[in-house]
Design an enzyme around this catalytic site. Structure first.
Site, mmCIF file in Angstrom:
data_model
loop_
_atom_site.group_PDB
_atom_site.id
_atom_site.type_symbol
_atom_site.label_atom_id
_atom_site.label_comp_id
_atom_site.label_asym_id
_atom_site.label_seq_id
_atom_site.Cartn_x
_atom_site.Cartn_y
_atom_site.Cartn_z
ATOM 1 N N TYR A 109 -1.049 5.572 -7.850
ATOM 2 C CA TYR A 109 -0.564 4.222 -8.055
ATOM 3 C C TYR A 109 -0.446 3.658 -9.851
ATOM 4 O O TYR A 109 0.012 2.685 -10.144
ATOM 5 C CB TYR A 109 -0.443 3.770 -7.825
ATOM 6 N N GLU B 297 3.024 10.793 -2.819
ATOM 7 C CA GLU B 297 3.408 8.807 -3.381
ATOM 8 C C GLU B 297 3.319 8.955 -4.749
ATOM 9 O O GLU B 297 2.027 8.690 -5.508
ATOM 10 C CB GLU B 297 2.234 8.559 -2.033
ATOM 11 N N HIS C 207 -2.163 9.536 9.132
ATOM 12 C CA HIS C 207 -2.395 8.563 8.125
ATOM 13 C C HIS C 207 -2.931 7.084 9.280
ATOM 14 O O HIS C 207 -2.132 6.068 8.741
ATOM 15 C CB HIS C 207 -0.439 7.648 7.900
ATOM 16 N N ASN D 245 -1.519 11.374 -4.235
ATOM 17 C CA ASN D 245 -1.378 9.895 -4.306
ATOM 18 C C ASN D 245 -1.564 9.509 -5.471
ATOM 19 O O ASN D 245 -2.500 9.089 -5.886
ATOM 20 C CB ASN D 245 -1.635 8.991 -3.077
ATOM 21 N N ARG E 252 8.954 12.617 4.016
ATOM 22 C CA ARG E 252 7.394 11.982 4.930
ATOM 23 C C ARG E 252 7.001 10.881 5.379
ATOM 24 O O ARG E 252 7.368 10.290 4.917
ATOM 25 C CB ARG E 252 6.756 12.639 3.211
HETATM 26 C C1 PNW Z 1 -1.154 3.779 -0.361
HETATM 27 N N1 PNW Z 1 -6.595 0.937 -1.938
HETATM 28 O O1 PNW Z 1 -1.782 3.505 0.509
HETATM 29 C C2 PNW Z 1 -1.245 4.762 1.853
HETATM 30 O O2 PNW Z 1 -1.087 5.183 1.807
HETATM 31 C C3 PNW Z 1 -0.075 4.001 2.098
HETATM 32 O O3 PNW Z 1 0.210 4.177 3.470
HETATM 33 C C4 PNW Z 1 0.400 2.618 0.991
HETATM 34 O O4 PNW Z 1 1.869 1.515 1.620
HETATM 35 C C5 PNW Z 1 0.611 3.135 -0.116
HETATM 36 O O5 PNW Z 1 -0.402 3.533 -0.692
HETATM 37 C C6 PNW Z 1 1.165 1.380 -1.452
HETATM 38 O O6 PNW Z 1 -0.474 0.301 -0.742
HETATM 39 C C7 PNW Z 1 -3.284 2.695 -0.195
HETATM 40 O O7 PNW Z 1 -7.186 -0.351 -1.993
HETATM 41 C C8 PNW Z 1 -3.707 1.417 0.467
HETATM 42 O O8 PNW Z 1 -7.265 1.846 -3.105
HETATM 43 C C9 PNW Z 1 -4.856 1.123 -0.165
HETATM 44 C C10 PNW Z 1 -5.864 1.741 -1.620
HETATM 45 C C11 PNW Z 1 -4.797 2.586 -2.096
HETATM 46 C C12 PNW Z 1 -3.600 3.116 -1.588
#
Ligand code: PNW
Length: 475
Positions: A316, A382, A129, A314, A84
């Site tokens: 995390y 992601e 993006h 996505n 991707r």
């Molecule tokens: C995502 N937040 O970014 C993006 O899709 C990627 O480009 C990035 O590198 C990855 O996750 C890791 O950070 C985010 O502040 C950036 O909540 C910031 C946030 C969430 C996702």
């Protein structure tokens, strides 16, 4: 879940899409080379004083514009089926419109796609993006009503140009981040801080833009090209803080994921009812004669509803939520509108991004999506783990991936239609507001080396094992 299941391999469905992800501005470099013009991220990272934590920029990044062949080599090493990546809009259309096509930029992506296909790797292409052409920002950017039309034009160009070879498309990456981090907090380009107003306008236009791209594909390209078009939406996993009730969790999900997913994936379409109600009510109490949340007309609701072949997820981390008792007095803001207080759990591991790791996160989100939207096809587009120092023995990342993959496996056993799992990220890269201070790569990148040498971390070997076996090994 019985004890025995820990000792056997957890096999995935045949053809499951294992992959890794990157994005143009984070890896390509060559910000002004071969006819590319500026994007809003070029402009943002060049501001002084710098809005980036370490003062860095994506001017050179991983230099993938020059070294894309070494990217494909390590993709091969990993044994992934899908890569991707994103197209830089202002590399192919420097002023943002199809009036001027940059053939050298187009050639770069043609070469990359060719290189991938000849090595048996499927491209999954993200159209947006976050790097809007600066020329379009000067015309109002995503705050302009015209933005949906600009994106439609650009999407049509990409389907036309790359569609014969690309079968997996992601229209927008994380419209929530674009709206909230770009226009509520101002920590991302274009750096606007207009709480409770601009984020809703931008989100509104992003949803229309996405749907226009999907409908264009549907009308003109699907029959011939036979691809899938989805959108990548980010959400935390929300859990009730002690003493809080389930309804807070649901409201947190609706204000975050539902904001974008409900208009596209729900049966009735449109924004989640709770969002429309709360924002209208707060707006009225704050003296507005209209809701700060723009409204869709009936045609638009129909147009957006069903405009995706899959939901890209996505995710995390996990966030504890509780009810915010008193929000109106604090004025317009997306956070106040949601009536949700977010807090950390002192017992969970906190990453350098401030995100918290709770092992069952993905399983819980996937269950929420399955139940809320009648089980749409999902790609985990992601997930990944940040380190603030670079180390090759990245055991914490392996642990994170192991738990996440186990979660996806369990979600599939419980009926979720998960089609793929894509790790952020193939290699260390420019991590937006954090610059190079945080690393997500399965491969380490040496940013002092003019060749930007990529070196596999332990997690790369771990992931290689998963992709080869199409299974998570039992312990
Ligand atoms: C995502 N937040 O970014 C993006 O899709 C990627 O480009 C990035 O590198 C990855 O996750 C890791 O950070 C985010 O502040 C950036 O909540 C910031 C946030 C969430 C996702």
């Amino acid at each position: 879940d019985n004890l025995e299941s820990w000792f056997v391999d957890k096999e995935f469905p045949e053809g499951f899409h294992w992959g890794v992800a990157t994005a143009a501005y984070q890896i390509e470099g060559a910000w002004n080379k071969d006819g590319k013009k500026e994007s809003i991220w070029d402009e943002f990272a060049h501001r002084r004083p710098s809005p980036i934590k370490d003062g860095s920029t994506g001017d050179d990044a991983c230099m993938s514009y020059d070294f894309y062949k070494s990217d494909v080599k390590i993709l091969q090493q990993l044994g992934v089926r899908v890569y991707r990546f994103s197209i830089s809009w202002s590399r192919v259309l420097p002023d943002g419109t199809t009036n001027s096509v940059n053939e050298q930029g187009v050639l770069y992506y043609r070469n990359l796609i060719e290189q991938l296909l000849s090595n048996g790797i499927e491209p999954m292409v993200t159209l947006y993006h976050w790097d809007l052409p600066l020329a379009l920002q000067k015309k109002g950017g995503w705050l302009s009503k015209d933005s949906a039309k600009w994106f439609e034009d650009y999407s049509r160009f990409c389907f036309d140009t790359f569609g014969p070879k690309v079968k997996l498309w992601v229209t927008l990456n994380e419209p929530w981040v674009v709206s909230v981090i770009g226009f509520e907090k101002g920590d991302h380009a274009p750096g606007v801080k207009d709480p409770g107003v601009s984020p809703y306008i931008v989100a509104h236009h992003l949803l229309l833009a996405h749907a226009k791209a999907y409908r264009i594909y549907q009308q003109h390209y699907r029959k011939l090209q036979k691809g899938l078009v989805g959108i990548a939406l980010n959400t935390d996993n929300f859990k009730a803080a002690s003493g809080s009730k389930r309804d807070v969790v649901d409201r947190a999900f609706q204000f975050h994921l539902g904001w974008f997913a409900h208009p596209i994936f729900s049966k009735e379409g449109n924004y989640p009812g709770i969002m429309m109600d709360r924002i209208a009510m707060n707006s009225a109490m704050q003296g507005y004669n209209y809701s700060r949340l723009p409204s869709f007309n009936l045609d638009e609701i129909q147009f957006i509803k069903g405009s995706a072949d899959f939901l890209g997820l996505n995710s995390y981390g996990t966030t504890l939520v509780s009810d915010d008792p008193d929000t109106v007095k604090r004025g317009p803001s997306y956070t106040n509108d949601s009536k949700v207080i977010k807090q950390a759990n002192p017992y969970w591991e906190t990453t350098p991004m401030g995100w918290q790791f709770y092992p069952d996160a993905l399983k819980e989100i996937l269950a929420w999506i399955r139940d809320e939207y009648n089980n749409p096809p999902v790609y985990v587009t992601e997930t990944g783990f940040p380190d603030d120092k670079t180390m090759l023995e990245d055991r914490a990342r392996i642990n994170f991936l192991e738990e996440s993959i186990r979660n996806v496996w369990e979600a599939i056993q419980y009926g979720s239609a998960v089609r793929g799992f894509i790790v952020w990220s193939l290699m260390d890269n420019f991590e937006w507001a954090m610059g190079y201070s945080v690393r997500f790569g399965l491969y380490e990148v040496d940013f002092n080396d003019p060749k930007r040498t990529r070196t596999p971390r332990m997690s790369a070997y771990f992931y290689q094992n998963v992709t080869q076996k199409n299974a998570l090994s039992g312990v």
